[in-house]
Design an enzyme around this catalytic site. Structure first.
Site, PDB file in Angstrom:
ATOM      1  CD  GLU A  22      -3.158   0.658   0.193  1.00  0.00           C
ATOM      2  OE1 GLU A  22      -2.564   1.661  -0.225  1.00  0.00           O
ATOM      3  OE2 GLU A  22      -4.371   0.450   0.001  1.00  0.00           O
ATOM      4  CG  ASN A 106      -6.404   4.107   4.912  1.00  0.00           C
ATOM      5  OD1 ASN A 106      -5.359   3.501   4.815  1.00  0.00           O
ATOM      6  ND2 ASN A 106      -7.317   4.108   3.953  1.00  0.00           N
ATOM      7  CG  ASN A 144      -8.934   3.740   0.458  1.00  0.00           C
ATOM      8  OD1 ASN A 144      -7.786   3.649   0.861  1.00  0.00           O
ATOM      9  ND2 ASN A 144      -9.765   2.709   0.431  1.00  0.00           N
ATOM     10  CG  ASP A 191      -7.423   1.378  -2.116  1.00  0.00           C
ATOM     11  OD1 ASP A 191      -6.814   2.223  -1.446  1.00  0.00           O
ATOM     12  OD2 ASP A 191      -7.615   0.217  -1.713  1.00  0.00           O
TER      13      ASP A 191
END
Length: 280
Positions: A22, A106, A144, A191
């Site tokens: 990620e 996040n 996101n 995303d």
């Protein structure tokens, strides 16, 4: 609504064996990214040579970006902290994030003025250069990926559950205002995102196994299909025109440990039509 997609093109494999990647960033002539499954922050060059730069003592999510002075910031999502990597390599607390964040903090993006935006759950927090922290957006459908335009005036956020990209004007104090839909993505589930010099946005899409380039309003300009879920993407490379894609065989949140052990993650590359712009 989005227009009919352009013919899909394929990407090439640069690296395999990632547990769960990620938050890719192009920094100091290498691609940096978080491997959530291995609890590591990795670097990889354009030849595929890799290095573990920062082992981290916490589990997912942890995303990264840099302060203007070059020090690395790491989001410790479940712990509600933002960490800073010192020159000696140690990790120290940079800020405590306001809670609760719902599903955990996040993504992070630091703009050209040193403002850090961190999202999680259904909101966005702002950490200003003077150290103050406050929530600047709420009621978002699983925010996101985020990116800031080169002029520092617009923050674009991927709302995964909303299937859209949402934009905010950035006020002089870093606050967010004039919320609007930047692009309705139809069946797209965005995303990680990044911006190019044409003002288009690339977004990664896990369930649809693709990365898509769209302009404001939702017109699809390019589609890159992959055989596994695309979690994030970033433009970089020597000419800043290589799209790096982080992809993994997604098996669901309840199978995270299984996914990490399987190490189906890859870093893929694709030569894009336009160069990187903005932050990250």
């Amino acid at each position: 609504m989005p227009s009919k997609p352009s013919p899909a093109r394929r990407a090439e494999i640069l690296m395999s064996g990632v547990a769960m990647g990620e938050s890719p960033r192009w920094h100091e002539n290498r691609l940096w990214f978080s491997d959530w499954g291995a609890q590591e922050i990795l670097c990889i060059d354009t030849n595929g040579e890799r290095e573990v730069t920062v082992p981290v003592p916490f589990s997912l999510p942890f995303c990264i970006d840099w302060l203007p002075d070059g020090r690395l910031l790491v989001v410790s999502g479940r712990e509600g902290r933002l960490l800073r990597r010192e020159r000696n390599g140690s990790l120290v607390t940079h800020a405590d994030l306001p809670g609760p964040a719902g599903m955990g903090w996040n993504e992070i993006v630091v703009d050209g003025r040193g403002n850090a935006y961190i999202n999680g759950g259904s909101g966005i927090a702002l950490l200003t250069p003077d150290g103050s922290v406050r929530r600047v957006a709420d009621r978002m459908a699983f925010p996101n990926g985020m990116a800031v335009t080169p002029d520092n005036l617009t923050l674009i956020v991927a709302e995964s559950y909303g299937k859209k990209l949402t934009a905010f004007d950035i006020a002089l104090d870093g606050g967010l205002e004039k919320r609007r839909v930047w692009a309705d993505l139809g069946d797209g589930v965005p995303d990680g995102i990044c911006i190019d010099t044409d003002g288009a946005v690339w977004y990664a899409d896990v369930p649809n196994k693709r990365c898509v380039r769209v302009r404001e309003g939702g017109e699809v300009l390019e589609t890159v299909t992959v055989d596994r879920g695309c979690f994030a993407c970033m433009l970089g490379g020597v000419e800043k025109k290589t799209l790096f894609i982080i992809a993994t065989e997604w098996r669901g949140m309840d199978k995270i440990a299984e996914m990490a052990q399987a190490r189906t993650g890859q870093v893929l590359t694709f030569e894009a039509p336009s160069t990187h712009a903005g932050w990250p």
